[in-house]
Write an enzyme that holds these catalytic residues in place. Structure first.
Site, PDB file in Angstrom:
ATOM      1  N   ASN A  96       0.797  -1.232   0.000  1.00 46.44           N
ATOM      2  CA  ASN A  96       0.000   0.000   0.000  1.00 46.44           C
ATOM      3  C   ASN A  96       0.833   1.287   0.000  1.00 46.44           C
ATOM      4  O   ASN A  96       0.295   2.359   0.280  1.00 46.44           O
ATOM      5  CB  ASN A  96      -0.968   0.017   1.200  1.00 46.44           C
ATOM      6  CG  ASN A  96      -2.137   0.980   0.976  1.00 46.44           C
ATOM      7  OD1 ASN A  96      -2.433   1.353  -0.165  1.00 46.44           O
ATOM      8  ND2 ASN A  96      -2.799   1.396   2.040  1.00 46.44           N
ATOM      9  N   ASP A  97       2.124   1.202  -0.313  1.00 48.09           N
ATOM     10  CA  ASP A  97       2.913   2.437  -0.393  1.00 48.09           C
ATOM     11  C   ASP A  97       4.129   2.225  -1.304  1.00 48.09           C
ATOM     12  O   ASP A  97       5.260   2.571  -0.950  1.00 48.09           O
ATOM     13  CB  ASP A  97       3.357   2.870   1.007  1.00 48.09           C
ATOM     14  CG  ASP A  97       3.792   4.340   1.052  1.00 48.09           C
ATOM     15  OD1 ASP A  97       3.434   5.096   0.128  1.00 48.09           O
ATOM     16  OD2 ASP A  97       4.478   4.721   2.012  1.00 48.09           O
ATOM     17  N   ILE A  98       3.879   1.676  -2.493  1.00 50.01           N
ATOM     18  CA  ILE A  98       4.955   1.456  -3.448  1.00 50.01           C
ATOM     19  C   ILE A  98       5.393   2.805  -4.021  1.00 50.01           C
ATOM     20  O   ILE A  98       4.592   3.553  -4.586  1.00 50.01           O
ATOM     21  CB  ILE A  98       4.504   0.531  -4.597  1.00 50.01           C
ATOM     22  CG1 ILE A  98       3.998  -0.810  -4.039  1.00 50.01           C
ATOM     23  CG2 ILE A  98       5.632   0.316  -5.596  1.00 50.01           C
ATOM     24  CD1 ILE A  98       5.039  -1.635  -3.357  1.00 50.01           C
ATOM     25  N   ASN A 102      10.607   3.955  -0.975  1.00 50.12           N
ATOM     26  CA  ASN A 102      10.473   2.720  -0.206  1.00 50.12           C
ATOM     27  C   ASN A 102      11.144   1.537  -0.914  1.00 50.12           C
ATOM     28  O   ASN A 102      10.862   0.380  -0.594  1.00 50.12           O
ATOM     29  CB  ASN A 102       9.003   2.402   0.046  1.00 50.12           C
ATOM     30  CG  ASN A 102       8.401   3.300   1.114  1.00 50.12           C
ATOM     31  OD1 ASN A 102       9.122   3.864   1.940  1.00 50.12           O
ATOM     32  ND2 ASN A 102       7.089   3.440   1.102  1.00 50.12           N
ATOM     33  N   THR A 134       1.169   7.424   0.267  1.00 52.73           N
ATOM     34  CA  THR A 134       1.632   8.799   0.067  1.00 52.73           C
ATOM     35  C   THR A 134       0.683   9.548  -0.862  1.00 52.73           C
ATOM     36  O   THR A 134       0.334   9.028  -1.926  1.00 52.73           O
ATOM     37  CB  THR A 134       3.056   8.778  -0.526  1.00 52.73           C
ATOM     38  OG1 THR A 134       3.902   7.993   0.329  1.00 52.73           O
ATOM     39  CG2 THR A 134       3.620  10.182  -0.642  1.00 52.73           C
TER      40      THR A 134
END
Length: 350
Positions: A96-98, A102, A134
């Site tokens: 849920n935050d590629i 990261n 993000t």
């Protein structure tokens, strides 16, 4: 609680720890950072990860060091990113935050490691109601519907990440650009890469555009329905006011007739039962004629034969008017019910 739970021991752990335990379980994914140990306190949590030597985030590489990657390096890195995501999904984990920040990148070998599961969740088929990672990587459906599914938002963030690897900047800067799904290529890249990026864009944007079109159509239908209801309500209010006026007239007429007294010593009118006159009744002086006692059996009353001045049809005309107004009101209500039931069958998009 150093080292977490002992083998066979059951207990609750923070979500991020639980997700890492899933993705790090044997056999571990080579493109995902490994958790060595964790410590839980009442107000804090420490997670000890493997030490990555000579690694830096892809964001630093792109925006602070070398700029966009060559197509060969971008292909190699992106293939590993996709493999890391597939490994997460195979373990029931939604990152849920590629994004490049990261993804740790080893410049000498091109090896990548996916990190930071702080925004992660368990992989589900249903919609997620909380904001994704993000804001710069939020998908169109979050702006439109405040909900999203795991796999489409993953494809969206993968597409933005690949664009950054190749072009050195994000494809979208503002909310409206995201909703319109318009991309401008600021760096010279091959037709094959453009084709891949366009396929990623279309996989999301085509569905979003269809949803927007359907949403606009439903909004237009709602506006039409609202306008119709406002018109019908105006008619209802008008009829209601007329009914109130007629009712007041009826009450005023009854009040006047109730106070009316017989003028002479004797006045009479015939009483009929089943069309046959049965008796003649008399009113004493000063007795209100509306209080005349009538036999309990059903009967019809003929025309008044009295010296009192009572206009013919004063009651029947007023009540007839009130009944007509009530019928009009009921017709309007039925029209609204039929119209609402028809509009209710319009298929929504949410």
């Amino acid at each position: 609680m150093p080292g977490g739970l002992r083998p066979g021991e059951k207990g609750k752990v923070p979500l991020e720890v639980g997700l890492l335990k899933r993705v790090c379980a044997v056999p571990a994914g080579p493109n995902i950072i490994q958790m060595s140990e964790y410590i839980l306190g009442r107000r804090y949590m420490f997670i000890f990860m493997e030490l990555l030597e000579s690694y830096t985030s892809l964001e630093d590489v792109i925006y602070k060091k070398t700029g966009p990657l060559s197509e060969e390096k971008a292909k190699h890195a992106f293939r590993q990113i996709v493999q890391a995501v597939l490994h997460c999904h195979s373990r029931g984990v939604f990152h849920n935050d590629i994004k490049p920040n990261n993804i740790m990148y080893q410049t000498t070998t091109g090896q990548i490691k996916l990190i930071d599961f702080g925004y992660g969740d368990l992989l589900k088929e249903k919609y997620y109601p909380h904001a994704p990672g993000t804001p710069a990587y939020w998908p169109p459906e979050w702006y439109l519907f405040r909900k999203y599914k795991a796999e489409p938002v993953t494809v969206w963030t993968l597409g933005i990440t690949l664009f950054e690897l190749l072009c050195g900047n994000r494809p979208f800067k503002e909310k409206m650009e995201i909703l319109e799904c318009k991309i401008s290529y600021t760096n010279e890249i091959s037709g094959g890469m453009i084709l891949l990026l366009e396929e990623l864009r279309k996989s999301i944007c085509s569905d979003v555009k269809k949803s927007i079109t359907a949403l606009k159509r439903d909004i237009a239908d709602i506006a039409e329905c609202t306008s119709y209801l406002e018109t019908r309500m105006s008619d209802i209010v008008k009829v209601h006011n007329e009914i109130v006026t007629a009712s007041n007239e009826v009450e005023e007429t009854i009040s006047k007739l109730s106070d009316l007294e017989s003028p002479g010593p004797v006045s009479s009118y015939p009483i009929f039962a089943n069309g046959v006159q049965t008796e003649t009744s008399f009113l004493a002086p000063g007795q209100p004629w509306v209080n005349k006692q009538v036999p309990e059996e059903p009967m019809s009353i003929g025309l008044f034969e009295t010296d009192m001045d009572c206009p013919d049809g004063v009651l029947s005309d007023t009540w007839e008017k009130a009944l007509q107004l009530i019928k009009g009101l009921m017709t309007s209500l039925l029209d609204i019910i039929v119209y609402y039931n028809q509009k209710k069958n319009v298929k929504g998009v949410l």
